[in-house]
Design an enzyme around this catalytic site. Structure first.
Site: not given
Length: 252
Positions: A158, A162, A191, A193
């Site tokens: 990841y 990114k 964030i 989420t």
């Protein structure tokens, strides 16, 4: 908010950040198209708003993406703003165990990097010609704080994918310089989420304690920056990455 054009396409548009961005643009009178492999979270919004539409699409499948999005890009209704928000963030192996870099199978690494980086390049390339023909357009790539600091709980695949997004952003911005379209990135921090729910809550609390703003970020925080980058106010801003992390990272 003054913009050139009114059609915004958001990939990953049915996740928490994508829907937050969608609501922000709808509030400004824009039309939105949400592209996502799972459109269920966006169906209520599309039912309520005649300016919102859905495209169900496996964004990691390059052939499917080309078949579905090329016709849109070649139509009179090609988007004026492309937000590359889709991403894949598996925190563990298929067996549910964390994987270090030395344990990461190359094939799995490649799949995640492809979904988070190569797919951004593909979608960008699909929509650039229409933006060049119009002499305007906005491309906004959603990267990650992990691109700056190497991740805290995020694995190597990841982080690597990114981290490539700001570099891709700079290259495309330079290539398009002076032609009208602009290309910028956003690096969201932690964030609040659904995506962070698959790690222990203590991890998020520990990160929140280090954030000068005193809280986790919200999808609306990312959406506000998207609005700015899409507006005429940002005409002279291209090739940059904006940090939305409450001050957790303030480096170059």
């Amino acid at each position: 908010m003054e913009t050139r054009g009114d059609h915004v396409l958001i990939t990953g548009g049915c996740d928490d950040i994508g829907l937050g961005i969608a609501h922000a643009f709808l509030d400004q009178g824009m039309r939105i198209t949400l592209v996502d492999p799972n459109i269920a979270p966006g169906q209520a919004l599309a039912a309520e708003q005649d300016r919102a539409s859905l495209i169900e699409l496996d964004l990691a499948n390059a052939e499917a993406v080309a078949a579905r999005l090329n016709p849109l890009a070649q139509s009179p209704d090609a988007p004026d703003v492309l937000i590359n928000g889709a991403g894949w963030a598996p925190k563990t192996s298929p067996e549910g165990k964390p994987r270090t870099a030395r344990e990461m199978p190359v094939a799995h690494f490649s799949r995640v990097v492809s979904a988070n980086l190569a797919a951004v390049l593909q979608r960008t390339g699909i929509f650039i010609p229409a933006m060049l023909a119009r002499g305007h357009g906005r491309i906004i790539n959603i990267a990650s704080l992990a691109a700056r600091i190497g991740g805290t709980v995020a694995p190597v695949h990841y982080v690597s994918g990114k981290a490539g997004v700001p570099g891709l952003t700079r290259v495309v911005a330079r290539e398009l310089g002076g032609t009208g379209p602009t290309v910028n990135a956003i690096n969201p921090g932690r964030i609040d989420t659904q995506m962070i729910k698959d790690v222990p809550d203590e991890a998020s609390q520990a990160i929140a304690a280090r954030i000068p703003a005193g809280r986790l970020g919200l999808p609306a925080d990312v959406a506000k920056v998207c609005l700015f980058l899409a507006a005429n106010l940002a005409d002279c801003l291209t090739g940059t990455a904006i940090e939305v992390n409450g001050g957790l990272y303030v480096g170059p």
